[in-house]
Each structure stands twice: as structure tokens, then as C-alpha cells.
Scaffold this motif. Structure first.
Motif, short mmCIF file in Angstrom:
data_model
loop_
_atom_site.label_atom_id
_atom_site.label_comp_id
_atom_site.label_asym_id
_atom_site.label_seq_id
_atom_site.Cartn_x
_atom_site.Cartn_y
_atom_site.Cartn_z
N LEU A 1 -8.99 56.01 -2.36
CA LEU A 1 -9.83 56.60 -1.31
C LEU A 1 -11.30 56.49 -1.67
CD1 LEU A 1 -7.86 59.85 -0.33
CD2 LEU A 1 -8.40 57.93 1.18
N ARG A 2 -11.62 56.76 -2.92
CA ARG A 2 -13.02 56.67 -3.34
C ARG A 2 -13.54 55.23 -3.21
NH1 ARG A 2 -14.80 61.26 -5.88
NH2 ARG A 2 -13.22 62.67 -6.76
N GLN A 3 -12.67 54.28 -3.51
CA GLN A 3 -13.10 52.87 -3.49
C GLN A 3 -13.21 52.32 -2.07
OE1 GLN A 3 -10.74 50.31 -6.00
NE2 GLN A 3 -11.45 48.45 -5.00
N ARG A 4 -12.27 52.67 -1.22
CA ARG A 4 -12.20 52.04 0.10
C ARG A 4 -13.00 52.76 1.19
NH1 ARG A 4 -6.00 49.95 1.09
NH2 ARG A 4 -5.41 49.60 -1.09
N PHE A 5 -13.25 54.05 1.01
CA PHE A 5 -13.89 54.83 2.07
C PHE A 5 -15.16 55.49 1.52
CE2 PHE A 5 -9.45 54.41 3.15
CZ PHE A 5 -9.47 54.13 4.52
N GLY B 1 -8.40 57.01 9.71
CA GLY B 1 -8.98 55.84 9.07
C GLY B 1 -9.97 55.13 9.98
N GLU B 2 -9.62 55.03 11.26
CA GLU B 2 -10.52 54.40 12.23
C GLU B 2 -11.81 55.19 12.38
OE1 GLU B 2 -10.43 51.55 13.83
OE2 GLU B 2 -8.50 50.98 12.95
N ALA B 3 -11.70 56.52 12.32
CA ALA B 3 -12.87 57.38 12.51
C ALA B 3 -13.77 57.44 11.28
CB ALA B 3 -12.42 58.80 12.88
N SER B 4 -13.29 56.87 10.17
CA SER B 4 -14.04 56.97 8.91
C SER B 4 -15.31 56.14 8.89
CB SER B 4 -13.15 56.51 7.75
OG SER B 4 -12.91 55.10 7.82
N GLY B 5 -15.41 55.19 9.82
CA GLY B 5 -16.57 54.30 9.83
C GLY B 5 -16.35 53.01 9.06
N VAL B 6 -15.21 52.89 8.38
CA VAL B 6 -14.88 51.67 7.65
C VAL B 6 -14.25 50.66 8.61
CG1 VAL B 6 -13.39 50.70 5.86
CG2 VAL B 6 -14.57 52.87 5.47
N GLY C 1 -11.78 48.30 10.10
CA GLY C 1 -10.34 48.21 9.85
C GLY C 1 -9.80 49.40 9.10
N GLY C 2 -10.50 50.54 9.20
CA GLY C 2 -10.13 51.71 8.41
C GLY C 2 -8.77 52.28 8.73
N GLY C 3 -8.33 52.14 9.97
CA GLY C 3 -7.02 52.66 10.34
C GLY C 3 -5.91 52.00 9.57
N GLN C 4 -5.90 50.67 9.60
CA GLN C 4 -4.88 49.93 8.86
C GLN C 4 -5.06 50.11 7.36
OE1 GLN C 4 -2.25 48.23 10.40
NE2 GLN C 4 -1.49 48.35 8.30
#
Length: 245
Positions: free
Chosen positions: A59-63, A187-192, A194-197
Motif C-alpha cells: 500500500l505504501r509503495q503503490r498508493f 482504489g479508483e478514488a485513490s488518484g492512482v 488504474g488504482g481499482g485493479q
């Protein structure tokens, strides 16, 4: 994100499983600051304690935005639960239904103890929200997962510590298929991009829910024996979610 000064800092009961990982994502999207707490109670599926570390690191790395709000992790030794309970989660016994109508995976008082200890930690850390993944939909009938139990605990802990706690239960009224969808939406709402997938993939690959601690068998929905109650619920939810998505 919550802007209330009273309820802006949260502590997530984080086991490293699908539900608690989704709850952690919910908290990171909703609250300004988030810490996590886990419990070692001599559970057979102790591999979940390793999964906790992996999920937090991923989580720390991807978001990136969530990483800025993610604070300290706490792990408490509550081995006393194994001393006072005879269940298939703390003993090498087969999963079965008891005469009470509850499965022998029910550890009496577990969630009540976890919430009490979490509240004590939250009190010391200046946190007012306790986030937990209990629900009344896809669950095994555990009485300490019910909404009434959570409301009662919120009142008791707030009164007993003279501190206004909020117990946040984002999964209370949704099933496992909807939990997968919630993870995707968060995940989609995170701003990343493709965050949902990305969050779904993280949960599949790194979280752990199987009661037997099986990390050998990889399924579309993640690792597990595929036969224990936790795996059955997770797999069925995944299938319903994929069929409807």
C-alpha cells in the motif's frame, strides 16, 4: 475525506485479510491520519501476521497519497484467547457446527477484546475512530460481529474511557461480492492510475484470509485451501463479483 476535528484520526483493526485490507483502504480514503493494529492470539493461520506486513508495504509503495496518511502499525500479543477458548482457530481440530448453532471457528469474546484493546491504544495515540471489518451479511453468524454489538461497544468504550469513540464498520451491510467492488471503487478514488485493479490485485496476491494458513494454492481470488469457511465465502463473493462486473 473526513474534515471533522473530532473524528479525523483512525485506528484500523488490521488482520491482513481481504476484509481488513478493504477497511484500511476505506480509512485511508476517508480519514486524515490512520494507524493499524493487529493481534497475535495463537491463531492457526499465523501466516496472516506476515501478510499484514506485505499488505502495508505494498500500500505504501503503490498508493502515494494514502502512504502520506498511513502511520504506525501496532501488533499486540493476546495469547490469553488461546487459553480460554477451544476453537478450530486456536486448536488443530476440524471445522464443524456446534450444538449452539455457531461454527467452532467462533472465538468467544475475540472481537470484544480486540475492540477494547484497540480503544485503549487509540486513547493513548489520540485517535477517535476505530475501524473494523465486521459484518452481518456474508458471515458465520458470530454474535460479536453484529451491528448491535458494535453500537453497544461504542457506547461502553466511550463511557468507560470518557473519550468520544466512533466505531466505523464499512462492511456491515454488504456481502463479499460488494466488498470486492468496494475495494475496486476505493482504489479508483485513490488518484492512482488504474488504482481499482491495482488494489484488487494487491488483495488477491498479498492479503490472507484462509483459516488453515494455506499459501500454497493460488486461486483467482487469492491464496487458500479453498475449503474452509473463510475461503468458501471469499471464493463465492469473487465469483458473484466477476459475474456481475
Amino acid at each position: 475525506m473526513i474534515t471533522s476535528p473530532v473524528h479525523s484520526r483512525a485506528l484500523v483493526l488490521f488482520s491482513g485479510g481481504q476484509d481488513s485490507t478493504t477497511c484500511l483502504a476505506h480509512a485511508l480514503q476517508r480519514y486524515a491520519y490512520v494507524e493499524t493494529i493487529g493481534f497475535d492470539y495463537g491463531q492457526r493461520h499465523r501466516v496472516e501476521l506476515q501478510a499484514r506486513e506485505a499488505v502495508l508495504a505494498e500500500l505504501r509503495q503503490r498508493f502515494a497519497a494514502w502512504s502520506l496518511r498511513l502511520g504506525e502499525d501496532h501488533l499486540l500479543d493476546v495469547g490469553v484467547l488461546g487459553q480460554v477458548s477451544e476453537t478450530s482457530l486456536t486448536r488443530d481440530t476440524a471445522f464443524a457446527m456446534e450444538a449452539s448453532g455457531l461454527p467452532n471457528t467462533f472465538v468467544p469474546g475475540r472481537n470484544l477484546l480486540f475492540l477494547t484493546l484497540a480503544a485503549a491504544m487509540a486513547y493513548r495515540r489520540g485517535l477517535s475512530v476505530i475501524v473494523t471489518g465486521v459484518c452481518e451479511t456474508d458471515f458465520s453468524g458470530y454474535p460479536d460481529c453484529r451491528d448491535d454489538s458494535m453500537k453497544a461497544m461504542q457506547i461502553a468504550l466511550s463511557l468507560g474511557m470518557d473519550h468520544r469513540f466512533l466505531i466505523d464498520t464499512p462492511l456491515m451491510w454488504i456481502d463479499k461480492a460488494q466488498t470486492w467492488q468496494l475495494a475496486c471503487d476505493l482504489g479508483e478514488a485513490s488518484g492512482v492510475a488504474g488504482g481499482g485493479q491495482a488494489l484488487v490485485d494487491l488483495i488477491v496476491e498479498h492479503s490472507h484470509t484462509c483459516y488453515l494458513g494455506d499459501r500454497e494454492h493460488r486461486h483467482a481470488w487469492g491464496y487458500g485451501c479453498g475449503q474452509c469457511p473463510a475461503c468458501e465465502l471469499r471464493a463465492a463473493g469473487w465469483q458473484r463479483w466477476r459475474a456481475g462486473s
